[in-house]
Design an enzyme around this catalytic site. Structure first.
Site, PDB file in Angstrom:
ATOM      1  N   ARG A 101     -28.691  16.402  11.804  1.00 26.69           N
ATOM      2  CA  ARG A 101     -27.400  16.104  11.169  1.00 26.69           C
ATOM      3  C   ARG A 101     -27.243  14.616  11.385  1.00 26.69           C
ATOM      4  NH1 ARG A 101     -23.670  14.281   8.754  1.00 26.69           N
ATOM      5  NH2 ARG A 101     -21.534  15.064   8.698  1.00 26.69           N
ATOM      6  N   HIS A 136     -16.236  10.316  11.880  1.00 31.53           N
ATOM      7  CA  HIS A 136     -15.133  10.841  11.070  1.00 31.53           C
ATOM      8  C   HIS A 136     -13.792  10.566  11.731  1.00 31.53           C
ATOM      9  CE1 HIS A 136     -16.305  14.128  13.736  1.00 31.53           C
ATOM     10  NE2 HIS A 136     -17.454  14.208  13.104  1.00 31.53           N
ATOM     11  N   HIS A 151     -21.995   9.554  16.093  1.00 34.93           N
ATOM     12  CA  HIS A 151     -22.850  10.511  16.810  1.00 34.93           C
ATOM     13  C   HIS A 151     -23.896  11.106  15.881  1.00 34.93           C
ATOM     14  CE1 HIS A 151     -19.229  12.560  15.271  1.00 34.93           C
ATOM     15  NE2 HIS A 151     -20.038  13.550  14.949  1.00 34.93           N
TER      16      HIS A 151
HETATM   17 MN    MN Z   1     -19.525  14.993  13.420  1.00 37.74          MN
END
Ligand code: MN
Ligand code: MN
Length: 376
Positions: free
Chosen positions: A89, A94, A137
């Site tokens: 990912r 965010h 992250h």
């Molecule tokens: Mn995230």
């Protein structure tokens, strides 16, 4: 035909000749034939991840239950994500804080904060992580792959509108990137032209081999917590593990991992500060909610379902199956807090309670004064 559930009881209602979705009717017996104590209009408090759109990418998939799917859920939103071995990912950030629980497999995460302090750790099934809002992250699956639940502190969150490194690169002039990093245009020949989001990679080396030493050091508080390794609070009907600011200081979202044995009941209670967002991991049960004003409704839950309880609503969760009912309760609050109906009654002058519920005083006096949480 006696095994086909029908919307009828005690000579009332009638059969349902169809059309009908018999599989959904079987999964929701307390909607088809509600307890007679249910009354009035309570908003929908259930949505299954199986009813959510699944975004399929190279190396994994993701689906989300947000306020768009479950309109009552204003405080928290959830994402169920799978990464195949080695898949990423992508590096991103965010506007919302991110709390996560590893459901299956294992993964590596990293983060770098506003001081340049960094964090790197590996997690297995039953571990948590937490990223404060805005902190960048990544997540990468280790050799068994990983599935995890993400919970964000805003019901309007969407996993499809995060800030991705590749997307930032793709939408910045190369002359600006060249100046920013001191790179030549030739060095940037292969930079992405659009976001990557989830993509395949190689299973990383050992944690120590992957570690970068930051001159400003490590983040001051750990961003991971081994929730399943905690010694649980054991009760007659099951057990509870709580992860909140008392044992996982970084997190502004608190959680309880509850296991209700067959025949057990998460006792009648409510939460004095916040709405509750639930994720069901295994088993089958029902939740009854009391919304004041003579209004109550009951919902059934099984693995992969999301449940929600508005602030202050009284509720219970009952295991209706023959295996443990396991679920997470989550709150947009650093502390986990609940008020037990039984504990309230047991610690109030007994004559007052006896007069209220039309019971003998001696019965009220016999109630245990400690919180029991999960009863049988
Ligand atoms: Mn995230
Ligand atoms: Mn609750």
């Amino acid at each position: 035909m006696s095994d086909v559930p029908q919307p009828q009881w005690d000579g009332e209602g009638g059969n349902d000749p169809g059309p009908r979705n018999i599989l959904l009717d079987r999964q929701n017996p307390d909607l088809l034939v509600a307890p007679k104590t249910d009354r009035g209009t309570v908003p929908n408090l259930k949505f299954s991840f199986s009813m959510a759109h699944t975004r399929i990418e190279q190396g994994g998939w993701t689906r989300e239950v947000t306020q768009r799917e479950l309109p009552v859920a204003s405080t928290l939103a959830g994402v169920d994500m799978r990464l195949e071995p080695g898949a990423y990912r992508e590096l991103h950030w965010h506007k919302q804080a991110e709390w996560a629980y590893v459901l299956d497999g294992s993964c590596r995460i990293s983060a770098v904060d506003q001081e340049g302090r960094n964090f790197l750790d590996d997690l297995r099934k039953g571990d948590l992580w937490f990223f404060p809002k805005g902190v960048p992250h990544h997540i990468q699956a280790l050799d068994e792959g990983v599935e995890f639940l993400l919970v964000f502190d805003d019901g309007q969150f969407s996993e499809n509108s995060t800030f991705l490194m590749s997307d930032f690169f793709a939408h910045t002039p190369k002359s600006v990137l060249a100046k920013n990093f001191g790179w030549s245009v030739e060095q940037m020949a292969n930079i992405p032209e659009r976001e990557k989001y989830i993509f395949q990679g190689q299973v990383p080396p050992s944690l120590d081999a992957d570690r970068v030493i930051s001159p400003t050091g490590d983040v001051p508080r750990t961003l991971t917590h081994r929730m399943r390794s905690q010694a649980p609070h054991r009760f007659e009907g099951g057990s509870v593990r709580i992860a909140d600011s008392t044992n996982f200081a970084a997190a502004t979202i608190s959680a309880a991992l509850v296991e209700v044995e067959p025949g057990g009941l998460r006792e009648l209670h409510w939460h004095p500060t916040d709405d509750e967002w639930q994720y069901y991991i295994s088993g089958f049960g029902r939740m009854g909610v009391f919304a004041s004003s003579g209004v109550a409704r009951t919902f059934n839950f099984q693995a992969g379902d999301v449940g929600y309880v508005p602030f202050a609503y009284g509720h219970y969760i009952e295991n209706l199956g023959d295996e443990p009912l396991v679920f997470l309760e989550m709150f947009r609050n650093p502390r986990f807090e609940d008020i037990s109906l039984a504990q309230w009654m047991a610690n109030t002058p007994p004559q007052i309670v006896a007069d209220t519920v039309n019971m003998p005083r001696s019965t009220i006096e016999a109630l245990p004064k400690d919180k029991r949480t999960v009863v049988r």
